[in-house]
Design an enzyme around this catalytic site. Structure first.
Site, PDB file in Angstrom:
ATOM      1  N   LYS A 123       0.838  -1.190   0.000  1.00  0.00           N
ATOM      2  CA  LYS A 123       0.000   0.000   0.000  1.00  0.00           C
ATOM      3  C   LYS A 123       0.881   1.251   0.000  1.00  0.00           C
ATOM      4  O   LYS A 123       1.925   1.290   0.668  1.00  0.00           O
ATOM      5  CB  LYS A 123      -0.901  -0.039   1.235  1.00  0.00           C
ATOM      6  CG  LYS A 123      -1.939   1.056   1.335  1.00  0.00           C
ATOM      7  CD  LYS A 123      -2.806   0.815   2.573  1.00  0.00           C
ATOM      8  CE  LYS A 123      -3.845   1.881   2.795  1.00  0.00           C
ATOM      9  NZ  LYS A 123      -4.672   1.608   3.999  1.00  0.00           N
ATOM     10  N   SER A 204      -9.471   1.510   3.283  1.00  0.00           N
ATOM     11  CA  SER A 204      -8.643   2.318   2.412  1.00  0.00           C
ATOM     12  C   SER A 204      -7.602   1.496   1.655  1.00  0.00           C
ATOM     13  O   SER A 204      -6.978   1.984   0.721  1.00  0.00           O
ATOM     14  CB  SER A 204      -7.943   3.411   3.231  1.00  0.00           C
ATOM     15  OG  SER A 204      -7.012   2.864   4.152  1.00  0.00           O
ATOM     16  N   SER A 228      -9.945  -1.023   7.281  1.00  0.00           N
ATOM     17  CA  SER A 228      -9.259  -0.805   6.009  1.00  0.00           C
ATOM     18  C   SER A 228      -8.468  -1.998   5.496  1.00  0.00           C
ATOM     19  O   SER A 228      -7.949  -1.954   4.383  1.00  0.00           O
ATOM     20  CB  SER A 228      -8.352   0.424   6.102  1.00  0.00           C
ATOM     21  OG  SER A 228      -9.128   1.595   6.198  1.00  0.00           O
TER      22      SER A 228
END
Length: 550
Positions: A123, A204, A228
């Site tokens: 990420k 996210s 997330s």
């Protein structure tokens, strides 16, 4: 703070906005029976696990370099063309050279372990001190080189993993606006769900979820403050493991809130999640949370995988407020409970957590305080590398770059956080103490003690909702909040499908209960084998199965 749409937006389930328009059907348009998707080229590594890839390298069928080449070609075919998932922001320009070095080590008889030569996507809030970016999806941090690898990146490199690239995410971990759409960032545009391209991948860690689901890499790493990891794993048919806060270092990860932040695995199997968490977990002198639970990390979480792990396990069904959010999810999880019972699990139903929902308002308040303090500290650590030293500087950057950063939604959460005082404020101290008391001693711990439970279970969330760049996210709030606020572990596993969209089931428990959760989750996964690879359909399958000849 209200539950449902607003709560989900406020507590990390997505981000919308930006520089790239959403491709596909107009947002909010009703789904119908999808037309046949464009042909997807066959891929020999589709659904390949870490052990599968190690066998290929051990036999000479592949090398670390050829694995990287094949995944890069897959990314080019599906992420940048074809379905255009927009899940990968960039490829590591040094990936092939790193892979070649690891191949030479293998030829010399050296193996660093289970991840030797395995490609992994990270990420884009996880710092890498190389030629890649670390931006949290924001254009403000483009070109800003972090001073060092994040601690978990150091551990991955030491374990022999190849950092293949960075994934898209909900910008600033979806803590910028209350009306965002999960998976949108100013840097990457709108990430899409590989099961139905007009559906939300959730956030996210949306890019990590979509990329792992589509076999764009062997394994991915996401981060979570509340939902997330587990929510995009739910929407993308993955195993997502949010570990106990402090088991995995946060050093070098762009923060949201230190009382809840953690990185964790997002994979296609429980076994791969165990292998990856083994590499990620470990003491870091620069992260006080890892000092607090030093010694809890296990040498190998794979040792706890047990096909018979459901037999005799006492599992509490946490119905209060966690069921009833999504009828399809309730039906799927209901079937899963029956299967667990058939496999010898002792279900305590209900085993309600009395305090579910009671931390909603104070959780958001704590996150606002910590976000301002933690982000300011991170930016200060970048020194002269960036002109943006504070949250106030980022707010001004967004205003000056509105066309690129705020074409769809604003920065209300940024502004609320900026208005907060220091972490010495009594309001913050009281809110944090309230959260920990209600989620731990009077919440999860109390329920597990009363019923003598090994873990608790609930639907992770519902099927993916439509992408909507006008109104932002909607849908169930899911079951992530109480374990997130407590800092306790939470694993989601694919449990079934509705209209072609995956639905997950979550197992969560006390601090440090990762071995128990792996044992139970693995047994459930092996008993049900619910995961199916995505087909990149234009929209969900709403025709009844009988009409499709199913």
């Amino acid at each position: 703070m209200a539950r449902g749409v607003n709560r989900r937006a406020l507590i990390l389930y997505g981000a919308l906005g930006g520089a790239a328009a959403l491709a596909g059907p107009p947002a909010g348009k009703a789904s119908h029976t999808p037309p046949a998707p464009d042909p997807i080229p066959p891929f020999e590594l589709e659904e390949a696990t870490i052990p599968d890839l190690q066998k290929r390298m051990a036999s000479g069928q592949d090398s670390a370099r050829t694995l990287c080449e094949k995944y890069i070609a897959r990314i080019e075919a599906l992420d940048q063309r074809g379905p255009m998932l927009r899940s990968v922001l960039e490829i590591n320009p040094d990936a092939l050279a790193i892979a070649e070095g690891l191949d030479e080590e293998r030829k010399a008889g050296k193996s660093r372990g289970s991840l030797h030569g395995i490609p992994v996507l990270l990420k884009d809030n996880i710092a890498t001190a190389d030629r890649m970016q670390t931006t949290a999806g924001s254009l403000a941090l483009l070109g800003v080189a972090p001073p060092a690898d994040a601690h978990i990146v150091q551990r991955l490199r030491e374990a022999g993993a190849v950092i293949l690239g960075k994934t898209n995410l909900s910008e600033w971990a979806n803590f910028r606006s209350t009306s965002s759409s999960s998976g949108w960032s100013g840097r990457g545009g709108q990430c899409r769900n590989p099961y139905a391209l007009d559906r939300n991948p959730s956030g996210s860690s949306s890019g990590s979820g979509a990329a792992a689901a589509a076999s764009l890499c062997a394994i991915t790493v996401g981060t979570e403050t509340d939902g997330s990891i587990v929510s995009p794993s739910n929407n993308c048919g993955l195993v997502g493991f949010k570990p106990t806060v402090g088991l995995v270092s946060r050093s070098g990860i762009i923060p949201l809130a230190h009382s809840q932040d953690t990185a964790g695995p997002m994979t296609r199997t429980v076994a791969d999640a165990a292998i990856l968490l083994t590499a990620l977990a470990g003491y870091d002198a620069s992260d006080p949370a890892t000092r607090a639970i030093a010694g809890r990390a296990r040498d190998d979480y794979s040792a706890y995988l047990d096909r018979k792990g459901l037999a005799g396990a006492r599992i509490g069904v946490a119905r209060k407020n966690l069921f009833g959010q999504s009828t399809p999810a309730d039906v799927i999880v209901g079937r899963a409970l029956l299967e667990m019972s058939r496999r010898g699990a002792i279900l305590v139903d209900p085993a309600d957590i009395a305090t579910v929902g009671e931390t909603d308002d104070t959780e958001f308040d704590v996150l606002l305080y910590e976000f301002k303090a933690d982000l300011n500290a991170y930016l200060a650590g970048l020194g002269a590398r960036t002109p943006y030293r504070t949250l106030a500087d980022l707010i001004e950057f967004n205003r000056k770059n509105r066309a690129r950063e705020m074409p769809y939604f604003e920065q209300e959460i940024f502004e609320k956080a900026q208005a907060k005082g220091p972490l010495t404020d009594k309001a913050y101290i009281d809110a944090l103490a309230n959260n920990l008391r209600l989620s731990r001693a009077e919440g999860i711990d109390k329920t597990m003690d009363e019923h003598k439970l090994d873990c608790l279970v609930a639907p992770t969330s519902g099927p993916a909702t439509l992408l909507d760049l006008v109104n932002g996210d909607c849908g169930p709030s899911g079951s992530s909040s109480l374990p997130a606020v407590a800092g306790y572990p939470d694993i989601t596993v694919p449990a079934g499908f509705h209209a072609g969209l995956p639905v997950g089931i979550s197992f969560f428990g006390r601090a440090g209960s990762e071995p128990t959760l792996f044992k139970i989750a693995y047994a459930f996964e092996q008993a049900t084998r619910a995961r199916r690879p995505p087909r990149f359909l234009p929209t969900a399958e709403l025709t009844p199965p009988s009409s499709r000849g199913a």
